[in-house]
Design a protein around this motif. Structure first.
Motif, PDB file in Angstrom:
ATOM      1  N   THR A 110      47.743  37.038  35.686  1.00 46.46           N
ATOM      2  CA  THR A 110      46.979  35.992  34.998  1.00 46.46           C
ATOM      3  C   THR A 110      45.852  36.607  34.182  1.00 46.46           C
ATOM      4  O   THR A 110      45.522  36.115  33.099  1.00 46.46           O
ATOM      5  CB  THR A 110      46.397  34.976  35.994  1.00 46.46           C
TER       6      THR A 110
ATOM      7  N   ARG B 257      46.385  36.290  30.168  1.00 50.75           N
ATOM      8  CA  ARG B 257      45.582  35.146  29.712  1.00 50.75           C
ATOM      9  C   ARG B 257      45.402  35.195  28.197  1.00 50.75           C
ATOM     10  O   ARG B 257      45.533  34.198  27.495  1.00 50.75           O
ATOM     11  CB  ARG B 257      44.221  35.149  30.426  1.00 50.75           C
ATOM     12  N   ASP B 258      45.058  36.367  27.700  1.00 53.16           N
ATOM     13  CA  ASP B 258      45.024  36.586  26.253  1.00 53.16           C
ATOM     14  C   ASP B 258      46.348  37.244  25.884  1.00 53.16           C
ATOM     15  O   ASP B 258      46.497  38.456  25.986  1.00 53.16           O
ATOM     16  CB  ASP B 258      43.849  37.481  25.865  1.00 53.16           C
TER      17      ASP B 258
ATOM     18  N   SER C   3      40.020  33.828  37.800  1.00 55.66           N
ATOM     19  CA  SER C   3      41.080  34.189  36.858  1.00 55.66           C
ATOM     20  C   SER C   3      40.507  34.502  35.478  1.00 55.66           C
ATOM     21  O   SER C   3      41.013  35.384  34.769  1.00 55.66           O
ATOM     22  CB  SER C   3      42.119  33.071  36.756  1.00 55.66           C
ATOM     23  N   ASP C   4      39.427  33.809  35.105  1.00 54.23           N
ATOM     24  CA  ASP C   4      38.777  34.097  33.829  1.00 54.23           C
ATOM     25  C   ASP C   4      38.049  35.443  33.882  1.00 54.23           C
ATOM     26  O   ASP C   4      38.028  36.188  32.902  1.00 54.23           O
ATOM     27  CB  ASP C   4      37.793  32.985  33.486  1.00 54.23           C
TER      28      ASP C   4
ATOM     29  N   ALA D 237      40.607  38.014  33.448  1.00 55.19           N
ATOM     30  CA  ALA D 237      41.010  38.044  32.044  1.00 55.19           C
ATOM     31  C   ALA D 237      40.005  38.821  31.208  1.00 55.19           C
ATOM     32  O   ALA D 237      40.379  39.564  30.291  1.00 55.19           O
ATOM     33  CB  ALA D 237      41.165  36.626  31.504  1.00 55.19           C
TER      34      ALA D 237
END
Length: 399
Positions: A31, A35-36, A332-333, A336
């Motif tokens: 993830t 993500r990106d 998760s961010d 990322a």
């Protein structure tokens, strides 16, 4: 603000080792990296020590079955023959395998992103650093929590003198999920963590608090530890000599003092991951459970709470913001964010862009070695009766 637009010319061709169906961290890697979708493209994997289970897992995440390999050596050899072969690999395997796989990846001409703690010894870390430099490759370490942008806000405010001279550092990463030995017996992902042959010289010091230690160094890059004292316990006796609870006292070169508590037997605790930095003027406090908030307290003034993504925050903080202030971001961010920085670092290394590398803040090989050395000092202190250990280059001395 990040919105998914590309930061590098093309996505990096990426493979994974470990991180399959039974992994506790594999999904975090995927993830984070994907993500990106402009940063990485997952093309190959050796996901599991059980080759058939690993292949089945790969197919179930829509991988090309022919690029789901039985082991990492087979993957390196096969991918090297392809024009579209992988150029970077993530290692999400137990600690005891990191050194061998990282060395093999670098010798195969691959950049490496590896789980923490990086290796068992700082000597191994220095050897891999030299090899990475020789091969012109990046080695990154997945200190996933460090991608939370409010930590960069703390870093900026300390650099700007907002809390004055740092006096006290209070660190904590605890939970209660190993308050008994049930998971040690039933969970494959837990069993190896309490086996010294696989986990290395520590359990919670390496598994939990290396995150928090690195985050403190990210926040306070100029604060260096002069000496420390570690007292560690195995409250579940079968885990000995590895600890499930530890306290670390630290003295910094500028005269500041620090304290860290790490534990997996903090019964009932769901999220005890906190950082508090106390200065001569005020204090900053961050808690993972409210990762989008930062408490700022100045002596004699009302307490303030800074909120993620607001325009009053430092530019370095908001540069990593993704969703806007109305919406909650999480781990998760954060993953990322560090994966995107890994991609930028790898791209810069490929282009010999040393200026970008010099100014990029991310967990690199040096951060990994620093984490290993911190664990070594903690273990040495604890195993000698919880004594102070003087930190002197690579050879800590007992005092």
């Amino acid at each position: 603000m990040l919105n998914g637009e590309k930061k590098i010319a093309r996505p990096l061709r990426w493979g994974m080792i470990g991180g399959g169906r039974l992994s506790q961290v594999g999904y975090k890697h995927r993830t984070g990296a994907l993500r990106d979708h402009t940063a990485f493209q997952l093309l190959a994997g050796a996901f599991d020590i059980d080759a058939e289970r690993g292949k089945d897992f790969g197919v179930n995440i829509c991988m090309d079955e022919s690029r789901c390999y039985p082991d990492y050596k087979t993957m390196f050899a096969a991918e090297a023959k392809r024009e579209d072969g992988i150029e970077v690999v993530s290692i999400a395997t137990p600690n005891g395998t990191h050194y061998e796989i990282t060395k093999g990846a670098l010798e195969a001409g691959l950049h490496v992103i590896c789980e923490k703690p990086l290796f068992f010894t700082s000597e191994e870390g220095e050897e891999i650093k030299a090899l990475a430099e020789q091969k012109g490759k990046i080695v990154g370490v997945t200190y996933g929590f460090s991608g939370n942008q409010m930590l960069l806000q703390m870093r900026a405010m300390i650099e700007q003198g907002k809390i004055g001279e740092i006096r006290v550092v209070e660190l904590q990463y605890t939970h209660g999920f190993n308050a008994n030995d049930q998971a040690d017996k039933t969970s494959d992902a837990q069993k190896w963590r309490v086996d010294p042959k696989v986990a290395g010289p520590s359990f919670v010091l390496g598994d939990l608090s290396t995150h928090t230690y690195y985050m403190s160094q990210l926040i306070m890059p100029h604060m260096k530890i002069k000496k420390l004292l570690c007292d560690r316990q195995s409250f579940v006796g079968s885990r000995a000599p590895l600890e499930d609870n530890a306290f670390v006292m630290m003295h910094y070169e500028n005269g500041a003092v620090g304290r860290l508590w790490t534990s997996s037997i903090n019964a009932g605790c769901m999220d005890g991951h906190r950082i508090r930095i106390v200065g001569s003027k005020g204090s900053l406090e961050w808690w993972d459970n409210k990762g989008g908030e930062l408490k700022f307290e100045v002596q004699g003034e009302p307490s303030q709470t800074f909120i993620r993504a607001m325009p009053y925050l430092d530019e370095s903080c908001n540069a990593d913001e993704r969703l806007g202030a109305l919406h909650v971001e999480g781990l998760s961010d954060a993953w990322a964010n560090i994966y995107l920085k890994f991609a930028i670092a790898i791209d810069a290394k490929n282009r010999n862009d040393e200026e970008t590398l010099k100014n990029l803040v991310y967990p690199d090989i040096n951060a990994g070695i620093d984490g290993i050395r911190w664990i070594e000092n903690c273990v040495r202190s604890a195993d000698n009766g919880a004594v102070w250990v003087e930190i002197e280059n690579k050879n800590p001395q007992l005092v």
